[in-house]
Write a protein that holds these residues in place. Structure first.
Motif, mmCIF file in Angstrom:
data_model
loop_
_atom_site.group_PDB
_atom_site.id
_atom_site.type_symbol
_atom_site.label_atom_id
_atom_site.label_comp_id
_atom_site.label_asym_id
_atom_site.label_seq_id
_atom_site.Cartn_x
_atom_site.Cartn_y
_atom_site.Cartn_z
ATOM 1 N N SER A 77 0.836 -1.193 0.000
ATOM 2 C CA SER A 77 0.000 0.000 0.000
ATOM 3 C C SER A 77 0.866 1.236 0.000
ATOM 4 C CB SER A 77 -0.898 0.005 1.242
ATOM 5 O OG SER A 77 -1.579 1.230 1.354
ATOM 6 N N SER A 78 0.386 2.261 -0.693
ATOM 7 C CA SER A 78 1.116 3.521 -0.708
ATOM 8 C C SER A 78 0.734 4.387 0.487
ATOM 9 C CB SER A 78 0.813 4.272 -2.010
ATOM 10 O OG SER A 78 -0.566 4.497 -2.122
ATOM 11 N N LEU A 79 -0.201 3.894 1.300
ATOM 12 C CA LEU A 79 -0.613 4.657 2.464
ATOM 13 C C LEU A 79 0.360 4.436 3.610
ATOM 14 C CD1 LEU A 79 -4.427 3.829 2.442
ATOM 15 C CD2 LEU A 79 -3.279 5.792 1.426
ATOM 16 N N LYS A 118 -0.444 14.606 -1.161
ATOM 17 C CA LYS A 118 -0.672 15.173 -2.494
ATOM 18 C C LYS A 118 0.678 15.285 -3.175
ATOM 19 C CE LYS A 118 -2.945 18.862 -5.075
ATOM 20 N NZ LYS A 118 -3.647 17.868 -5.917
ATOM 21 N N TYR A 126 -1.196 11.596 -8.078
ATOM 22 C CA TYR A 126 -1.582 10.833 -6.886
ATOM 23 C C TYR A 126 -1.955 11.755 -5.735
ATOM 24 C CZ TYR A 126 -1.455 7.846 -2.810
ATOM 25 O OH TYR A 126 -1.792 7.196 -1.654
ATOM 26 N N SER A 127 -3.037 11.430 -5.073
ATOM 27 C CA SER A 127 -3.410 12.145 -3.856
ATOM 28 C C SER A 127 -4.173 11.196 -2.946
ATOM 29 C CB SER A 127 -4.265 13.378 -4.176
ATOM 30 O OG SER A 127 -5.494 12.984 -4.749
ATOM 31 N N CYS A 128 -4.124 11.477 -1.670
ATOM 32 C CA CYS A 128 -4.819 10.640 -0.689
ATOM 33 C C CYS A 128 -5.344 11.537 0.426
ATOM 34 C CB CYS A 128 -3.867 9.582 -0.127
ATOM 35 S SG CYS A 128 -4.548 8.654 1.267
ATOM 36 N N GLU A 129 -6.622 11.444 0.683
ATOM 37 C CA GLU A 129 -7.199 12.218 1.776
ATOM 38 C C GLU A 129 -6.823 11.581 3.114
ATOM 39 O OE1 GLU A 129 -11.350 12.655 1.315
ATOM 40 O OE2 GLU A 129 -11.229 13.634 -0.651
#
Length: 417
Positions: free
Chosen positions: A17-19, A34, A49-52
């Protein structure tokens, strides 16, 4: 408190996972991400790519092993539905789960529907989501390849073939002229693969056609390559590149068998993705020193002229999109060759510089300092004899340091296995 058993249709699998986040007692927090703009076309798609941010309360009820079936309110229904035998019940009690043969289904969702219709509680494992994600990606890639990328690689092939032919007619130096001639052959094979009908094709698809003629000075090599591709019999010496190529790789597979357009696209991209402009020659190398010099000039011509012909943007577009779906190139790219040329010759580069032995050595030294592939892609049937060691593998990979026009992609399973 009575517990319920949940039916798990598939066992979970490990996924990367990239998280990133942290767990503090009963709370898991994931910071927002972001990505910044990236100029390098090898990684350009990552710019999007972005992740809240996310915060999760970890409060699921636990249980002790071995399970006490007397405290599981739906154990009877589960046991009857799956027809659990005593051994399976024992494993379920001991481990909290048991793996059983559900049988064959054609649709991954069908098993979950059946369990839902029977009133079975369901735990959807990560591998199911990953597989559905893969199917979605595959269909999306198929659509993009048919609607956009086929015409893009056709445009590139036309422009680069015309430029190579112009070079061949204008160069007087023997090394440069032969490199240009081989580039004509290289792009003519790509054009033929994009325009040539497959056996049994009935002409039912709307596939763009272009007028071109294979020049006489490369026709023999082009015909030989096309014959080898169509026969796809295995390793055979390439008429253009001079090393053993594995032509069995040109058999369309997966979604590329679902239309004539995709079949042609597959063969052309396989050609552009496999054929290698080898850097090393002579001695125990796969090609002679002379052929390695010619290949280096070929790669340099291609790298510089992608810009000059105005198709670098289309090349970057194809590369960025395919990188997003299937990974970055494991081999050197025209982008890296162009960087190396600029470092060695600055902005004063002229192709005639490469006719000078000293200049050629300087460029090859710079290119040799660049990264080697991490995966052996089948170039030249490089064989490693037992005992297998990392040193032997590195030697084989160094022998196959190359530029590929649309390079072989680095994927973790190929690296590991």
């Amino acid at each position: 408190m009575m517990k319920k058993l949940m039916a798990i249709a598939m066992i979970g699998t490990f996924i990367l996972s990239s998280l990133s986040g942290c767990i503090n007692e009963n709370t898991m927090k994931i910071s927002p991400v972001k990505a910044a703009h990236i100029e390098n076309p090898k990684s350009a798609f990552a710019s999007y790519y972005s992740c809240e941010g996310l915060s999760l309360n970890l409060n699921a009820d636990g249980y002790d092993l071995p399970l006490d079936f007397g405290r599981v309110e739906n154990f009877k229904e589960i046991g009857n539905f799956f027809n659990l035998n005593e051994e399976q019940k024992s494993l379920l009690s001991k481990n909290g789960f048991v793996v059983i043969d559900y049988g064959r289904v054609n649709d991954i969702v069908e098993a979950y529907k059946t369990l839902k219709n029977e009133g079975m509680p369901i735990f959807v494992t990560s591998d199911t989501l990953l597989h559905l994600y893969h199917i979605q990606f595959n269909e999306l890639l198929k659509s993009i390849e048919e609607r956009e990328l086929f015409d893009a690689i056709l445009n590139i092939s036309i422009s680069m073939a015309e430029k190579a032919e112009s070079d061949y007619n204008s160069f007087s130096d023997a090394l440069l002229k032969e490199a240009a001639r081989r580039n004509v052959a290289f792009f003519m094979v790509g054009l033929e693969l994009l325009q040539r009908s497959s056996e049994g094709y009935n002409g039912s698809e709307n596939i763009r056609k272009v007028d071109f003629k294979v020049p006489d000075h490369v026709k023999e090599e082009v015909d030989a390559e096309l014959t080898a591709i169509e026969n796809h019999a295995g390793f055979e010496k390439s008429a253009i590149f001079g090393y053993d190529e594995d032509y069995s790789q040109y058999v369309p597979r997966g979604h590329y068998t679902r239309s004539e357009k995709l079949t042609r696209y597959f063969k052309a991209m396989m050609w552009y993705g496999r054929m290698a402009f080898l850097l090393k020659g002579g001695g125990n190398a796969l090609i002679s020193e002379e052929d390695a010099d010619i290949a280096t000039v070929q790669a340099s011509l291609i790298s510089v002229e992608l810009n000059e012909t105005g198709v670098m943007e289309e090349w970057e577009r194809i590369y960025s999109i395919t990188s997003f779906f299937v990974g970055l190139a494991d081999d050197l790219t025209p982008f890296e060759y162009l960087d190396a040329i600029n470092r060695v010759f600055n902005s004063e580069f002229n192709f005639t510089f490469l006719a000078n032995e000293s200049n050629m050595l300087s460029l090859k030294a710079e290119l040799a300092s660049l990264r080697s592939p991490q995966i052996y892609g089948g170039t030249g049937a490089c064989e490693i004899s037992p005992p297998f060691t990392k040193g032997k593998l590195d030697e084989c990979l160094n022998e196959t340091k190359v530029m590929r026009f649309m390079g072989q992609r680095f994927v973790p399973d190929s690296y590991m296995f």
